[in-house]
Design an enzyme around this catalytic site. Structure first.
Site, mmCIF file in Angstrom:
data_model
loop_
_atom_site.group_PDB
_atom_site.id
_atom_site.type_symbol
_atom_site.label_atom_id
_atom_site.label_comp_id
_atom_site.label_asym_id
_atom_site.label_seq_id
_atom_site.Cartn_x
_atom_site.Cartn_y
_atom_site.Cartn_z
ATOM 1 C CG ASN A 61 0.998 14.369 -15.000
ATOM 2 O OD1 ASN A 61 2.086 13.998 -15.466
ATOM 3 N ND2 ASN A 61 0.706 14.308 -13.716
ATOM 4 C CE LYS A 100 -2.512 10.653 -12.483
ATOM 5 N NZ LYS A 100 -1.724 11.058 -11.358
ATOM 6 N NE ARG A 131 4.073 16.516 -12.298
ATOM 7 C CZ ARG A 131 4.289 15.350 -11.710
ATOM 8 N NH1 ARG A 131 3.672 14.274 -12.131
ATOM 9 N NH2 ARG A 131 5.108 15.272 -10.700
ATOM 10 C CG HIS A 184 5.750 16.459 -4.801
ATOM 11 N ND1 HIS A 184 6.104 15.721 -3.686
ATOM 12 C CD2 HIS A 184 5.205 15.583 -5.666
ATOM 13 C CE1 HIS A 184 5.791 14.461 -3.895
ATOM 14 N NE2 HIS A 184 5.249 14.342 -5.089
ATOM 15 C CG HIS A 186 2.560 16.539 -2.097
ATOM 16 N ND1 HIS A 186 1.628 17.111 -2.936
ATOM 17 C CD2 HIS A 186 2.641 15.240 -2.470
ATOM 18 C CE1 HIS A 186 1.167 16.192 -3.766
ATOM 19 N NE2 HIS A 186 1.773 15.044 -3.503
ATOM 20 N NE ARG A 236 9.069 7.577 -5.253
ATOM 21 C CZ ARG A 236 8.549 8.728 -5.671
ATOM 22 N NH1 ARG A 236 9.229 9.847 -5.559
ATOM 23 N NH2 ARG A 236 7.351 8.755 -6.197
ATOM 24 C CG ASP A 265 -3.495 2.250 0.275
ATOM 25 O OD1 ASP A 265 -3.736 3.086 1.176
ATOM 26 O OD2 ASP A 265 -4.197 2.132 -0.742
ATOM 27 C CG MET A 266 -1.339 6.225 5.637
ATOM 28 S SD MET A 266 -0.020 5.564 6.699
ATOM 29 C CE MET A 266 1.338 6.667 6.347
ATOM 30 N NE ARG A 267 -6.600 4.118 0.614
ATOM 31 C CZ ARG A 267 -6.836 4.481 -0.636
ATOM 32 N NH1 ARG A 267 -7.995 4.985 -0.951
ATOM 33 N NH2 ARG A 267 -5.939 4.330 -1.576
ATOM 34 N N GLY A 287 -2.691 12.634 -0.934
ATOM 35 C CA GLY A 287 -3.653 11.602 -0.523
ATOM 36 C C GLY A 287 -3.601 11.274 0.958
ATOM 37 N N GLY A 306 -1.898 13.223 3.393
ATOM 38 C CA GLY A 306 -2.056 14.468 4.153
ATOM 39 C C GLY A 306 -3.492 14.949 4.220
ATOM 40 C CD GLU A 307 -5.523 16.347 -0.652
ATOM 41 O OE1 GLU A 307 -6.538 15.793 -1.118
ATOM 42 O OE2 GLU A 307 -4.623 16.820 -1.371
HETATM 43 P P1 ADP Z 1 0.004 10.344 -5.909
HETATM 44 O O1 ADP Z 1 1.228 10.739 -5.161
HETATM 45 O O2 ADP Z 1 0.213 9.141 -6.771
HETATM 46 O O3 ADP Z 1 -0.716 11.486 -6.586
HETATM 47 P P2 ADP Z 1 -2.060 10.502 -3.876
HETATM 48 O O4 ADP Z 1 -1.717 11.892 -3.538
HETATM 49 O O5 ADP Z 1 -3.407 10.225 -4.448
HETATM 50 O O6 ADP Z 1 -0.980 9.800 -4.797
HETATM 51 O O7 ADP Z 1 -1.893 9.652 -2.537
HETATM 52 C C1 ADP Z 1 -2.043 8.264 -2.560
HETATM 53 C C2 ADP Z 1 -1.927 7.742 -1.160
HETATM 54 O O8 ADP Z 1 -2.892 8.395 -0.331
HETATM 55 C C3 ADP Z 1 -2.259 6.266 -1.112
HETATM 56 O O9 ADP Z 1 -1.114 5.502 -1.179
HETATM 57 C C4 ADP Z 1 -2.908 6.115 0.232
HETATM 58 O O10 ADP Z 1 -1.914 5.588 1.087
HETATM 59 C C5 ADP Z 1 -3.244 7.506 0.707
HETATM 60 N N1 ADP Z 1 -4.662 7.634 1.035
HETATM 61 C C6 ADP Z 1 -5.700 7.881 0.206
HETATM 62 N N2 ADP Z 1 -6.862 7.915 0.889
HETATM 63 C C7 ADP Z 1 -6.557 7.682 2.192
HETATM 64 C C8 ADP Z 1 -7.304 7.578 3.416
HETATM 65 N N3 ADP Z 1 -8.627 7.728 3.414
HETATM 66 N N4 ADP Z 1 -6.634 7.338 4.554
HETATM 67 C C9 ADP Z 1 -5.290 7.190 4.539
HETATM 68 N N5 ADP Z 1 -4.527 7.266 3.448
HETATM 69 C C10 ADP Z 1 -5.139 7.502 2.284
#
Ligand code: ADP
Length: 416
Positions: free
Chosen positions: A7, A14, A89, A178, A206, A239, A281-283, A328, A330-331
């Protein structure tokens, strides 16, 4: 088959090396074209290599990667002649590609031509392909397009209500991105829910740094939230997603220059913009949800808009059987899943709060047994799809004359 999955970005690559479904090693090449580049790689046997070096371009970066892959310290690959094919990719396949394709001169030219539709992505994707062609001549390469899964969208979903000549002249329409991720999690969800090969109405969300949602009927994508570019649709990390199309004109009237629009809508909006610059960052935002009103607003707008898309895609599908969360956010973010699904009970969506809290980072059913809609968390695996596609398009080509080996790499280095 040993398949190298790449990628390629503008300053990074990557990569994964896979032997059929088995992951042998994965890693990241960073800071290509900068004074100090780096290769970080970890093998499934536990070995790790972390090296800094100058990487002036993608070809040199790939050359170093191949050297590291066969180094005894990593122990991932005996000989470069064991690499059977490379899967890339590629972000934009335009209207030309509704499927993955074996790379030849025509394909290279098409990807280059399509760069006008994806100027940030297709050129670096192509650099990866050209680097492989130079260093690994004779090794088949496959392009797997982010747009391909959405090629089944009907005109009612992909046409913008704009003057028709814009479509005819510039191919301005909705493409969606995606696709490899939506395709993978849809496939897993169909199997897990018992809908594989049967009529089904499935929505896949996603949610990563970029976010998109896709409506899939009987295995075919019928609508998706990203459009002409990956800016349209859901709220994302930086975005904006959907906004009023007249905003650029308004901002221009206020003295903001068009060159700044990309920065505003792509880099300073979304969760970052809504939270007043706090974080993309959602965290971080979830940690501050109860104490910081801007963090709360950002998360609430994110979930509210996602909920609306689930509602509208259920209408487009004429119902809903399965809802999938991946990426990230969603999971991992059970709070986001819960906030999004609350109020969707009228559709048959009922989240089991304990299953939801325990259902992160692995495949998990998070809906109640009584809920009509099965809701899943499914970790995405785009590289696996790229490897499978590469295998599908290359395995029946007959025995390849394995002219590329460890010595070829030494010869290439000496020639340059
Ligand atoms: P990309 O789209 O660059 O591949 P990811 O799918 O890895 O990114 O998603 C990244 C996002 O996932 C981060 O911005 C973060 O907000 C979120 N994220 C990762 N771990 C957690 C978590 N434990 N709780 C909440 N959000 C998380």
């Amino acid at each position: 088959m040993h398949i190298l999955v790449l990628n390629s970005g503008s300053s990074s690559i990557k990569f994964q090396l896979r032997d059929d479904a088995v992951l042998l090693c994965k890693g990241l090449i960073e800071r290509i074209g900068e004074p100090r580049g780096a290769i970080r790689i970890s093998a499934s046997n536990g070995n790790k290599i972390d090296k800094e070096m100058q990487l002036p371009d993608h070809t040199v970066a790939l050359q170093h990667l191949l050297e590291v892959l066969v180094s005894p310290d990593l122990g991932a690959l005996h000989s470069l002649s064991d690499i059977d094919a490379v899967g890339h990719r590629v972000v934009h396949g335009g209207e030309d590609y509704s499927d993955s394709v074996l790379v030849d001169e025509d394909v290279i030219q098409s990807i280059e031509r399509l760069s006008s539709l994806a100027p940030l992505h297709n050129p670096p994707n192509l650099k990866g392909i050209l680097a492989c062609r130079e260093i690994m001549p004779g090794v088949p390469q496959v392009a797997v397009f982010d747009t391909a899964f959405h090629a089944t969208m009907p005109p009612v979903a992909y046409m913008y209500p704009l003057p028709r000549e814009l479509y005819l002249k510039y191919k301005i329409r909705r493409y969606g991105f995606h696709g490899t991720s939506h395709r993978y999690v849809h496939g897993r969800a169909a199997i897990l829910s018992g809908f594989a090969g049967k009529p089904s109405k499935i929505i896949t969300a996603h949610l990563g740094n970029g976010c998109s949602i896709t409506a899939i009927k009987d295995g075919k994508a019928i609508d998706t939230s990203m459009g002409f570019t990956p800016l349209e649709g859901l709220v994302m990390g930086t975005r904006s997603g959907d906004i009023d199309a007249s905003l650029p004109c308004f901002l221009h009237d206020q003295g903001i220059q068009p060159k700044d629009f990309r920065n505003i809508f792509q880099k300073k909006s979304g969760l970052l913009g809504l939270s007043g610059g706090l974080s993309n960052d959602m965290r971080v935002l979830l940690e501050k949800y109860d104490t910081h009103p801007d963090a709360r607003l950002a998360v609430d707008v994110f979930c509210y808009r996602l909920k609306k898309y689930i509602g509208s895609y259920s209408a487009a599908l004429g119902g809903l059987d399965v809802l999938v969360f991946t990426g990230g956010i969603g999971e991992n973010a059970d709070a986001v899943r819960a906030l999004t699904c609350v109020g969707l009970e009228f559709l048959g969506v009922q989240i089991d709060s304990q299953r939801n809290q325990e259902g992160s980072r692995r495949e998990a059913l998070i809906s109640t047994d009584a809920g009509r809609v099965k809701v899943f968390v499914i970790p995405t695996d785009e590289e696996r799809v790229i490897a499978q596609e590469t295998q599908r398009l290359t395995e029946n080509r007959g025995a390849r004359k394995k002219s590329f080996n460890n010595q070829s790499l030494i010869n290439h280095r000496e020639r340059h």
